[in-house]
Design an enzyme around this catalytic site. Structure first.
Site, PDB file in Angstrom:
ATOM      1  N   GLY A  73       0.807  -1.211   0.000  1.00  0.00           N
ATOM      2  CA  GLY A  73       0.000   0.000   0.000  1.00  0.00           C
ATOM      3  C   GLY A  73       0.848   1.272   0.000  1.00  0.00           C
ATOM      4  N   GLU A  77      15.725  -4.232 -11.393  1.00  0.00           N
ATOM      5  CA  GLU A  77      15.326  -3.126 -12.274  1.00  0.00           C
ATOM      6  C   GLU A  77      15.116  -1.785 -11.577  1.00  0.00           C
ATOM      7  OE1 GLU A  77      13.529  -6.083 -12.030  1.00  0.00           O
ATOM      8  OE2 GLU A  77      11.400  -5.661 -12.368  1.00  0.00           O
ATOM      9  N   THR A 109      12.258  -6.109   8.240  1.00  0.00           N
ATOM     10  CA  THR A 109      12.421  -4.652   8.158  1.00  0.00           C
ATOM     11  C   THR A 109      13.899  -4.279   8.281  1.00  0.00           C
ATOM     12  OG1 THR A 109      10.226  -4.227   9.042  1.00  0.00           O
ATOM     13  CG2 THR A 109      11.835  -2.467   9.302  1.00  0.00           C
ATOM     14  N   CYS A 126     -18.301   2.693 -20.964  1.00  0.00           N
ATOM     15  CA  CYS A 126     -17.461   2.495 -22.149  1.00  0.00           C
ATOM     16  C   CYS A 126     -17.886   1.228 -22.891  1.00  0.00           C
ATOM     17  CB  CYS A 126     -15.991   2.512 -21.780  1.00  0.00           C
ATOM     18  SG  CYS A 126     -14.981   3.038 -23.181  1.00  0.00           S
ATOM     19  N   LEU A 127     -17.128   0.134 -22.821  1.00  0.00           N
ATOM     20  CA  LEU A 127     -17.583  -1.083 -23.489  1.00  0.00           C
ATOM     21  C   LEU A 127     -18.955  -1.487 -22.954  1.00  0.00           C
ATOM     22  CD1 LEU A 127     -16.686  -3.351 -25.521  1.00  0.00           C
ATOM     23  CD2 LEU A 127     -16.041  -4.669 -23.519  1.00  0.00           C
ATOM     24  N   MET A 187     -21.372   0.493 -22.088  1.00  0.00           N
ATOM     25  CA  MET A 187     -22.362   1.305 -22.813  1.00  0.00           C
ATOM     26  C   MET A 187     -22.542   0.739 -24.224  1.00  0.00           C
ATOM     27  SD  MET A 187     -21.815   3.756 -25.434  1.00  0.00           S
ATOM     28  CE  MET A 187     -22.530   5.267 -26.072  1.00  0.00           C
ATOM     29  N   HIS A 209     -15.420   7.519 -19.059  1.00  0.00           N
ATOM     30  CA  HIS A 209     -15.187   6.820 -17.788  1.00  0.00           C
ATOM     31  C   HIS A 209     -15.370   7.781 -16.610  1.00  0.00           C
ATOM     32  CE1 HIS A 209     -13.236   3.129 -19.427  1.00  0.00           C
ATOM     33  NE2 HIS A 209     -13.050   3.934 -20.452  1.00  0.00           N
ATOM     34  N   GLU A 247     -15.612   7.057 -13.626  1.00  0.00           N
ATOM     35  CA  GLU A 247     -14.919   6.555 -12.432  1.00  0.00           C
ATOM     36  C   GLU A 247     -13.560   7.216 -12.192  1.00  0.00           C
ATOM     37  OE1 GLU A 247     -15.358   4.904 -15.218  1.00  0.00           O
ATOM     38  OE2 GLU A 247     -13.738   3.495 -15.676  1.00  0.00           O
TER      39      GLU A 247
HETATM   40  N1  GLN Z   1     -13.106  -1.599 -26.563  1.00  0.00           N
HETATM   41  C1  GLN Z   1     -13.936  -0.474 -26.626  1.00  0.00           C
HETATM   42  C2  GLN Z   1     -13.364   0.609 -27.530  1.00  0.00           C
HETATM   43  O1  GLN Z   1     -12.204   0.632 -27.829  1.00  0.00           O
HETATM   44  C3  GLN Z   1     -14.233   0.083 -25.233  1.00  0.00           C
HETATM   45  C4  GLN Z   1     -13.023   0.531 -24.493  1.00  0.00           C
HETATM   46  C5  GLN Z   1     -13.250   0.669 -23.021  1.00  0.00           C
HETATM   47  O2  GLN Z   1     -14.165   0.078 -22.446  1.00  0.00           O
HETATM   48  N2  GLN Z   1     -12.369   1.415 -22.326  1.00  0.00           N
HETATM   49  O3  GLN Z   1     -14.080   1.472 -27.953  1.00  0.00           O
END
Ligand code: GLN
Length: 538
Positions: free
Chosen positions: A17, A152, A193, A382-383, A385, A516, A518
């Site tokens: 965290g 790295e 630690t 997004c997807l 929707m 998005h 969110e």
């Molecule tokens: N795959 C879809 C697009 O490219 C939705 C992308 C997503 O959900 N962030 O439009």
């Protein structure tokens, strides 16, 4: 005041965290009136996490300026409300690319390019944010990904070592470690630690402050032991016990004087402890929000971190509605028309998650249908929707073969199609429609109503700005048909005439957003769409 630099490293194990601790430090210093930014340096070679599978690295967080970043930036923004940019997420890949591009350009002509000093110098420049057009910053907090001892991350450690030397008291190193509890011995163990600090000291870095992650309370005797073995002041050894919520962490850190210890190390007067009233009010609300509202999260990644910002946005929206959003992951790959009713049984609301590719999309379409036909509040992102739009085409408009061009390039009913400007792009990474774009809301729509802000905190908006990450879009050729059949396109990007929000107004709450929301929900300003969605769920 000159800018001060705080470096946050981690030892013993990953997943302690560090991001939450960095965000908490940012929050506490911000509460003292300082201008702060928090940045993350990741030691992997990818240019950014945009091309990483969420199974490997959790969600990809998108900044306002359209950069695909590590999910820790989400914590930074949710805690502080301060926007991050592409300059706040740096990887080894980006550092090397800059140096190699410069080499090809002839900038180092005649020189051998080496990890030290060329790579470390570039890391230092970025840690100091030399190119950035920042307003005057009081504090730059730099979190380094990975665990001390990783091959790295060595150049990052070397850069920190040099910077500490260069900056003197203007730099502070915070090291986060883990104190395991051994059940059989009934003891908390500090040896890991000690080893971790030794490793850090071996790289020439003496930590100023140690944050000990622990599942059990550490006694003063244990803290003293760590302090004396690790050359750290007792007041600079703080513990980060498991908390019921990550949002309790800043308060716990403040109680133990983490911010005061940092200020003392730097040599600035500590002054009064800020009250953080709004934060405490939020925590109080959180503690009182016990009534549960069950939300089905329909997605393909069965991993907490894969939908981090959505989960946090739902949690926050719940709290502002005085309820506890209990999130149930529903694997879209396993959803069928036969089992959807049992899988979503008892869900007060459904969220259909973003994503790429065809795996699990039929399940998302089934969930969209279930939400629509059973009038369960449904939020597609997004997807998600896009799947709502496809479901509507198949089951209401009667185009049984409707699809997104992403899943079926040949479909005659491409209700979701590739955006024109995306068609010529072949490169992956940072090439989608990314970042914040304007969206105009239709007056009187459900979405516009939601943006009036159910919390009553902000003024009414008709033009909003939201963050995007996609290649495909609603196909405007079908717009009329959708609207006549009851699915309205109520949010439009004015510059490109892209559909950003669809809704079915006669449903209790059935909204899909191409953007998005969110990514911009924060602790003190939960996103209005999430707040309105949860409100509709009970
Ligand atoms: N795959 C879809 C697009 O490219 C939705 C992308 C997503 O959900 N962030 O439009």
């Amino acid at each position: 005041m000159d800018t001060k630099y705080i470096f946050v490293t981690g030892g013993v194990v990953s997943s302690l965290g560090k991001g939450i601790i960095s965000a908490s430090i940012g929050k506490l210093l911000q509460a003292r009136g300082y201008k702060v930014t928090i940045q993350k340096f990741d030691p992997y070679i990818n240019i950014d996490p945009g091309t990483l599978n969420p199974y490997e690295h959790g969600e990809c967080y998108v900044t306002e300026d359209g950069f695909e970043t590590d999910l820790d930036l989400g914590h930074y923004e949710r805690f502080t409300g301060i926007h991050t940019t592409r300059h706040n997420s740096i990887t080894t890949g980006r550092i090397y690319k800059t140096v190699i591009d410069r080499e090809r350009h002839g900038d180092y002509l005649g020189k051998t390019i080496q990890v030290v000093p060329h790579i470390t110098d570039e890391i230092k420049r970025r840690m100091l944010r030399e190119d950035e057009q920042d307003e005057e910053l009081d504090f730059v907090i730099t979190e380094v990904g990975g665990t001390i001892g990783d091959i790295e991350s060595a150049p990052f450690m070397e850069a920190i070592r040099q910077l500490r030397w260069q900056l003197g008291r203007d730099a502070v190193c915070v090291h986060l470690t883990y104190v395991p509890y051994l059940k059989a011995a009934d003891e908390l163990k500090t040896k890991p630690t000690q080893h971790s600090v030794k490793e850090l000291q071996g790289m020439g870095i003496q930590p100023d402050i140690l944050v000990l992650r622990t599942e059990r309370h550490l006694s003063d005797a244990i803290r003293l032991k760590v302090a004396s073995f690790c050359n750290v002041d007792l007041e600079c050894v703080v513990q980060s016990e498991d908390m019921s919520s990550i949002y309790e962490v800043p308060v716990s850190m403040q109680r133990q004087g983490l911010d005061a210890a940092i200020m003392r190390k730097i040599g600035i007067p500590v002054g009064e402890t800020p009250a953080m009233k709004p934060w405490h009010e939020f925590l109080e609300k959180q503690r009182n929000a016990t009534k549960e509202v069950h939300i089905g999260l329909v997605g393909k990644y069965d991993l907490q971190d894969a939908y981090k910002s959505i989960r946090e946005s739902l949690n926050l929206a719940g709290i502002y509605n005085d309820v506890k959003a209990r999130i149930h992951f529903v694997n879209s790959e396993e959803l069928t028309t036969e089992n959807v009713a049992t899988q979503l049984d008892g869900m007060a609301g459904i969220v259909i998650c973003p994503g790429f590719g065809s795996r699990g999309i039929e399940g998302k379409i089934i969930a969209a249908e279930y939400g629509r036909t059973h009038d369960v509040p449904t939020f597609g992102i997004c997807l998600g929707m896009q799947m709502m739009v496809i479901e509507f085409a198949r089951n209401v408009l009667g185009y049984k073969d409707a699809n997104s061009a992403e899943m079926d390039a040949q479909t005659p009913h491409n209700v979701i199609d590739m955006m024109e400007e995306q068609k010529s792009i072949t490169q992956m990474g940072g090439t989608m429609r990314l970042g914040a774009y304007d969206c105009e809301l239709r007056e009187g729509s459900r979405a516009a109503e939601a943006y009036q802000d159910p919390c009553g905190k902000t003024a009414r908006h008709t033009t909003i700005r939201e963050r995007h990450r996609h290649r495909y879009e609603f196909n405007n050729q079908y717009k009329k048909e959708y609207e006549q059949a009851g699915m309205q396109c109520v949010g439009i990007n004015p510059a490109a005439d892209l559909v950003e929000i669809v809704e079915i107004p006669e449903k209790r709450w059935y909204i899909g957003t191409q953007f998005h929301p969110e990514y911009s929900s924060t602790v003190l300003h939960p996103h209005p769409l999430f707040v309105s969605f949860i409100k509709a769920c009970f």
